[in-house]
Write a protein that holds these residues in place. Sequence first.
Motif, PDB file in Angstrom:
ATOM      1  N   ASN A 103       0.770  -1.087  -0.051  1.00 26.83           N
ATOM      2  CA  ASN A 103      -0.092  -0.144  -0.123  1.00 26.83           C
ATOM      3  C   ASN A 103       0.758   1.285  -0.008  1.00 26.83           C
ATOM      4  O   ASN A 103       2.120   0.921   0.277  1.00 26.83           O
ATOM      5  CB  ASN A 103      -0.746   0.087   1.334  1.00 26.83           C
ATOM      6  N   VAL A 112       2.567  -0.043  14.287  1.00 28.02           N
ATOM      7  CA  VAL A 112       1.638  -0.894  14.867  1.00 28.02           C
ATOM      8  C   VAL A 112       1.911  -2.315  15.121  1.00 28.02           C
ATOM      9  O   VAL A 112       1.903  -2.998  16.493  1.00 28.02           O
ATOM     10  CB  VAL A 112       0.133  -0.945  14.017  1.00 28.02           C
ATOM     11  N   MET A 116       2.510  -4.076  18.982  1.00 25.58           N
ATOM     12  CA  MET A 116       1.981  -5.325  19.209  1.00 25.58           C
ATOM     13  C   MET A 116       3.163  -6.161  20.143  1.00 25.58           C
ATOM     14  O   MET A 116       2.846  -6.707  20.843  1.00 25.58           O
ATOM     15  CB  MET A 116       1.630  -5.980  17.786  1.00 25.58           C
ATOM     16  N   VAL A 119       4.191  -5.002  23.373  1.00 22.38           N
ATOM     17  CA  VAL A 119       2.761  -5.552  24.352  1.00 22.38           C
ATOM     18  C   VAL A 119       3.087  -7.046  24.789  1.00 22.38           C
ATOM     19  O   VAL A 119       3.231  -7.641  25.812  1.00 22.38           O
ATOM     20  CB  VAL A 119       1.534  -5.184  23.979  1.00 22.38           C
ATOM     21  N   LEU A 153     -14.028 -37.341  20.693  1.00 28.90           N
ATOM     22  CA  LEU A 153     -15.106 -38.026  20.779  1.00 28.90           C
ATOM     23  C   LEU A 153     -15.791 -37.975  22.298  1.00 28.90           C
ATOM     24  O   LEU A 153     -16.682 -38.848  22.517  1.00 28.90           O
ATOM     25  CB  LEU A 153     -14.914 -39.609  20.271  1.00 28.90           C
TER      26      LEU A 153
ATOM     27  N   GLN B  92     -14.012 -46.831  21.001  1.00 29.97           N
ATOM     28  CA  GLN B  92     -14.121 -46.629  22.432  1.00 29.97           C
ATOM     29  C   GLN B  92     -14.183 -44.962  22.403  1.00 29.97           C
ATOM     30  O   GLN B  92     -13.591 -44.456  21.840  1.00 29.97           O
ATOM     31  CB  GLN B  92     -13.436 -47.034  23.566  1.00 29.97           C
ATOM     32  N   SER B  93     -15.258 -44.833  23.349  1.00 28.60           N
ATOM     33  CA  SER B  93     -15.296 -43.446  23.445  1.00 28.60           C
ATOM     34  C   SER B  93     -15.763 -42.919  24.998  1.00 28.60           C
ATOM     35  O   SER B  93     -16.652 -43.545  25.763  1.00 28.60           O
ATOM     36  CB  SER B  93     -16.676 -42.668  22.771  1.00 28.60           C
ATOM     37  N   VAL B 770      -9.449  -1.624   3.327  1.00 25.16           N
ATOM     38  CA  VAL B 770      -9.271  -2.642   4.327  1.00 25.16           C
ATOM     39  C   VAL B 770      -8.103  -2.555   5.316  1.00 25.16           C
ATOM     40  O   VAL B 770      -7.980  -2.757   6.412  1.00 25.16           O
ATOM     41  CB  VAL B 770      -9.074  -3.760   3.747  1.00 25.16           C
ATOM     42  N   ASN B 771      -6.675  -2.081   4.526  1.00 27.98           N
ATOM     43  CA  ASN B 771      -5.641  -2.094   5.353  1.00 27.98           C
ATOM     44  C   ASN B 771      -5.498  -1.114   6.746  1.00 27.98           C
ATOM     45  O   ASN B 771      -5.038  -1.354   7.510  1.00 27.98           O
ATOM     46  CB  ASN B 771      -4.426  -1.767   4.185  1.00 27.98           C
ATOM     47  N   TYR B 773      -8.119  -0.107   8.177  1.00 22.95           N
ATOM     48  CA  TYR B 773      -9.036  -0.485   9.173  1.00 22.95           C
ATOM     49  C   TYR B 773      -8.123  -1.573  10.117  1.00 22.95           C
ATOM     50  O   TYR B 773      -8.395  -1.393  11.124  1.00 22.95           O
ATOM     51  CB  TYR B 773     -10.228  -1.320   8.488  1.00 22.95           C
ATOM     52  N   GLY B 774      -7.300  -2.350   9.123  1.00 25.65           N
ATOM     53  CA  GLY B 774      -6.696  -3.353   9.917  1.00 25.65           C
ATOM     54  C   GLY B 774      -5.650  -2.774  10.750  1.00 25.65           C
ATOM     55  O   GLY B 774      -5.434  -2.966  12.086  1.00 25.65           O
ATOM     56  N   ALA B 775      -4.936  -1.633  10.165  1.00 22.81           N
ATOM     57  CA  ALA B 775      -4.152  -1.044  11.171  1.00 22.81           C
ATOM     58  C   ALA B 775      -4.571  -0.260  12.424  1.00 22.81           C
ATOM     59  O   ALA B 775      -4.264  -0.530  13.348  1.00 22.81           O
ATOM     60  CB  ALA B 775      -3.274   0.221  10.322  1.00 22.81           C
ATOM     61  N   PHE B 778      -5.655  -3.261  14.956  1.00 22.94           N
ATOM     62  CA  PHE B 778      -4.466  -3.993  15.630  1.00 22.94           C
ATOM     63  C   PHE B 778      -3.864  -2.761  16.552  1.00 22.94           C
ATOM     64  O   PHE B 778      -3.508  -2.922  17.713  1.00 22.94           O
ATOM     65  CB  PHE B 778      -3.320  -4.305  14.662  1.00 22.94           C
ATOM     66  N   GLY B 779      -3.749  -1.512  16.065  1.00 20.93           N
ATOM     67  CA  GLY B 779      -3.364  -0.358  17.060  1.00 20.93           C
ATOM     68  C   GLY B 779      -4.198  -0.250  18.240  1.00 20.93           C
ATOM     69  O   GLY B 779      -3.708  -0.107  19.366  1.00 20.93           O
ATOM     70  N   ALA B 781      -6.193  -2.432  19.472  1.00 23.58           N
ATOM     71  CA  ALA B 781      -5.929  -3.619  20.257  1.00 23.58           C
ATOM     72  C   ALA B 781      -4.690  -3.340  20.987  1.00 23.58           C
ATOM     73  O   ALA B 781      -4.620  -3.732  22.373  1.00 23.58           O
ATOM     74  CB  ALA B 781      -5.671  -4.711  19.539  1.00 23.58           C
ATOM     75  N   ALA B 782      -3.680  -2.834  20.600  1.00 27.80           N
ATOM     76  CA  ALA B 782      -2.229  -2.883  21.248  1.00 27.80           C
ATOM     77  C   ALA B 782      -2.333  -1.808  22.308  1.00 27.80           C
ATOM     78  O   ALA B 782      -2.127  -1.926  23.331  1.00 27.80           O
ATOM     79  CB  ALA B 782      -1.172  -2.446  20.187  1.00 27.80           C
ATOM     80  N   ALA B 785      -4.477  -3.201  24.965  1.00 27.42           N
ATOM     81  CA  ALA B 785      -3.510  -4.062  25.791  1.00 27.42           C
ATOM     82  C   ALA B 785      -2.776  -3.324  26.738  1.00 27.42           C
ATOM     83  O   ALA B 785      -2.490  -3.605  27.957  1.00 27.42           O
ATOM     84  CB  ALA B 785      -2.932  -5.015  24.979  1.00 27.42           C
ATOM     85  N   ILE B 786      -2.143  -2.439  26.273  1.00 23.86           N
ATOM     86  CA  ILE B 786      -1.116  -1.392  27.205  1.00 23.86           C
ATOM     87  C   ILE B 786      -1.924  -0.778  28.356  1.00 23.86           C
ATOM     88  O   ILE B 786      -1.460  -1.159  29.446  1.00 23.86           O
ATOM     89  CB  ILE B 786      -0.352  -0.556  26.371  1.00 23.86           C
ATOM     90  N   ILE B 789      -2.532  -3.694  30.827  1.00 21.45           N
ATOM     91  CA  ILE B 789      -1.349  -3.949  31.531  1.00 21.45           C
ATOM     92  C   ILE B 789      -0.902  -3.041  32.591  1.00 21.45           C
ATOM     93  O   ILE B 789      -0.887  -3.291  33.863  1.00 21.45           O
ATOM     94  CB  ILE B 789      -0.295  -4.070  30.764  1.00 21.45           C
TER      95      ILE B 789
ATOM     96  N   VAL C  21      -0.842  -7.581   7.111  1.00 21.48           N
ATOM     97  CA  VAL C  21      -2.066  -7.345   6.881  1.00 21.48           C
ATOM     98  C   VAL C  21      -2.388  -6.031   6.772  1.00 21.48           C
ATOM     99  O   VAL C  21      -3.008  -5.479   6.018  1.00 21.48           O
ATOM    100  CB  VAL C  21      -2.972  -7.764   8.056  1.00 21.48           C
ATOM    101  N   ILE C  22      -1.265  -5.082   7.349  1.00 22.51           N
ATOM    102  CA  ILE C  22      -1.915  -3.566   7.055  1.00 22.51           C
ATOM    103  C   ILE C  22      -0.875  -3.389   5.879  1.00 22.51           C
ATOM    104  O   ILE C  22      -1.439  -2.493   5.145  1.00 22.51           O
ATOM    105  CB  ILE C  22      -0.946  -2.930   8.482  1.00 22.51           C
TER     106      ILE C  22
END
Lengths: 181, 793, 99
Positions: A103, A112, A116, A119, A153, B92-93, B770-771, B773-775, B778-779, B781-782, B785-786, B789, C21-22
């Motif tokens: 991109n 990013v 990740m 963290v 199972l 057998q189960s 999409v990319n 959005y992905g960034a 994840f950003g 999320a990171a 998470a921080i 923590i 992905v990014i």
Amino acid sequence: MSAALLSSTLGADVNVAQNVAFYIIAAVMVWGAIRVVTTNNVVHGALWLVVVLGGIAAQYILAAAEFVAVSQVLVYIGAVMVLFLFGIMLTRATIGSDTDLNNKGWGIGIPVAAAMLGVLGYVVLDYVGDDVLVDQDEARIAITTQSISDGYLGDYLVPFIALSFVLLAAAIGAIVLARKD
Amino acid sequence: MLLGAETDGVVTAGWFLQNAWLIPVIPAIAFFGILFFGKKLPRGGSELGLISMVAAFTIAAGTAWQWVDRVHAYSPEYGEAEPVIRQWTWWQSGGTEFGIGQQIDGLSVTMLLLVAFISTLVLVYSTEYVRGDRRYTHFFASITLFSAGMLTMVIAPNMVQLILGWEIMGLCSFLLIGHWWEEQANSRAALKAFFTVRVGDMGLLVGTAMLLGIFGTLDILEINQLTAEGAADDSKNLLMWTAVALFIACIGKSGQFPLHTWLPDAMAGPTPVSSLLHSSTMVVAGVFLVARIYPVFYVGLDINVAGQQFNLIAVIGGITVLIAALLAFVQDDIKKVLAYSTVSQLGYMMMSLGIGAWTAAVFHIWTHAFFKCCLFLAAGSISHTASHHSFDMKKDMGGIWRKMPVTTGAWIASTAALCGVPYFSGFFSKDEIIDSARAYDYTVFYYVGIIGAFMTTAYMTRATYLTFFGTPRGAAAHFMGVAHDTSHEVHGHAADAVGAEHADDHLPEHADAHDAHGHDAHGHDDHHVSHSRPLPFAKTDSPWQIAGPILVLGILAVSAGYINMPVHKFYWFEHQTESAIGLPIAHEEEKSADGGEGAEAAAVEGEEAHGGDEAHSEAIYSVPAPPKFKWVNAAPGLILVALGFAISLGMSMAVFGRRKNLFAPFVGLTRRNRIARGGHTVLVKKYGLDSLYENIIVRAVAYPFAKAAYWFNQNVIDAVVNGAGRSGKLTGEWIYRNVDQRVVDGAVNASGLVASESGHALQPVQSGKVNQYGALLFGAAAVGAIVLILINA
Amino acid sequence: MYAANFLLLSAVLFSIGVFGVIARRNAVMVLMSIELILNSVNLNLIAFALMNDNVDGHIFALFVIAVAAAEVGVGLAMVLMIYRNRRSIALDELSEMKG
């Protein structure tokens, strides 16, 4: 991270051969993964992915998970990679190198991903940093293929059946999507 | 790994008894052989099937012989012979092991012998009957697998293996009934059979699960023992529902009322299939299941409890006896007459089990298999040789007895056996059922039994008259006239010439097959002759592959009953099988009591023997001993049989032969009399059950839902939406006029401005890429998470 | 061997997958990156199974493998369909979701 690396290489009760194998494979895997996301050639990317997936299978064997390792080889390297190669072929991606694979704003990925990694690394080292895994030669590990099948199972029968429906739905969905009409 | 210890019992079991599990394995292997190599073999795989069935029959015969020895070795000192059980772990189960193996006892030996023998004969028959068929190899593959399934089921030591065999049979019956699937009706019949039986199979699964719940085991022997010892008495209600669920499976499989409708339609399959599946093996599976775990039904459904006149099994069996026999009167298709006859006889077996006459039921399975199989094969022989693949008695048959002595003779012997004429095999079994009903105080079922016998005789007489006597009609006329006084081979050619005229009566594939056969005959004459030679003493009858099995079965239809003749106090068969009941027989009381009353006393006392102070002290339930035979008791049934024969013969001659006799006034009654016509119509429509299932139930389930949903959609939802819309509009207008314009407008305009501005500011984020959005994902999320923590630290 | 080894390796792979992905423009390459992420999760599960001597980790790893296979199948079918409709699988040209 470096603390763990250091302590593990210097650790006393450590199986040397196992560690050496781990680090060699891990290094290859990391390099392969980086190539997957940076290469300018789609087919090369797929082949580097094979390296990573194969390395993961090898790590599974080191972690005494033979059955999962075999499944990994069968499913990923056998089936999924073939799908990827077909996908590359059918979408007529440029087989040679292609400077347009990234991109325009790809640079945002680096901070990013670094965040990740920071963290995750912090959490891992914080919680399990000094734990030593059970040595396979000393303690018999209770996980066998039989216990896996008993699990499927037994306790996990319903998720297992549900999963089979997921696979069926995915197969049908893939056919419907990819059909030409 | 051996699951159950090898039960040798007190007496060491012989080789055949130890290795009876080979019997189903051999045809199963042959099935794969036929499937993979059949087309390359000179006879299309049929030889593999035949060899495997002969081998299976040989082992079955050896097993039967050693079983008789075993019973003999046991009988004086050790009482009832113990079954020979071997089980290996299949899977057998969760700690529960499921075995696969064998349980050899009187019942399974009987069934093994029966299935292997009849399968062998039917395979011989099929080599000629379906010769030249386009799916010849597949036919033999399916029929071999079918036999393997049935054999697997009958030797099953546990319910899981029983279900396995049961389902294999269900699948094969689908394949075989729909063998000529190009014809729409055939594939419909196959589907109908499959689905109807599947409805019942739900009961089997539910019932088996309930058995596991009650007893904690699926081993048939253990279940039987535990039930007989009264282990389930605390959960008797549950046991009752288990029995009901399992019996629903039997209703489906054995064509009992009200799920009998699939069986006559299943006659769409080739005749050997009807003969094997729908007379003597598959449909018997339901009866077999009841007999196999009889204690569960006996205790669960309170059979033979004093004062209990009815129970589910007996009632369903009794209803089936009568309604199927009535339906058989109005059929023009000879195979359908036999199909309804089979349903009716299966009703007898169920009724017999329902009144506690276990041995009589099993013995009726045994005799019925021979004579009904013979009748079906004879019907096929007629259609193959005389009537050009037509099964219509009224159009294409009649007067053929002169040219088909073997078929006719075997048919008449089997009919006599079916009707229960004394000293034919059916007499011994059927009469014992009827007699037991009388002796065990099931008065209603006694009358059902003798009326059923009367009707059986009547419809079989009608069918026999239409088929073999009177004037030849249609294709049979050609057979009798054109091929007059010539060998079969000439007839074969003549038949091809005539074939075109009757194209409508043919199944198209079959016509092809016949033509192909003709060409084949021209090309390889010796081949043709060597395979289609008739029996030396019946030149104009069907070829030997067809006539031979019919002859053998005809002889057995007479003689198969001689191994158990209550008339002469000869109970050999019952002695061999009685250990498989799972319940002791109340013999002691019978000995002490005397004469005709003895049996009744035994019946009552057998039920009251709950104290359990007999030889089998651990069992608190027991079945009554078979009643003592007396001609006086058999007389009403026999008189009715004779009456049925006389009336039906007279009617048939009057109606079909146009003779003037006593019954001439009744001719055309169905056209003149409204009640008679109504009755006839009801019978022709099969009581409307088919249309009930197809039109009413299917539509009742499918249509109302669709309709209700549509109605709901149109009226309720639309109304709500419209109403909401309308009221919303009205409210909206009012608010617009009063609130919005004046009060809110200012505020909204202000906030709208803010929102709009911030939206514009954030719009680049919603890039649709999409990319990015992905960034962001994840950003975020990171970062999250921080934060976590930091909070936890 | 230290338990952290597997987990750290897995974290590295995960981060590389996230970067892929990014950064990637080609939809097939994005799917490959997602595979990297899924595999790193699997490696974690196996490591946890080893740490706790419990079979559940293996079972879930196999579940993930199966679901990932389904995901690749459907994902590639979608990519194929997109390619057929627009003659391109460049993700930045797909902006129907633009606000």
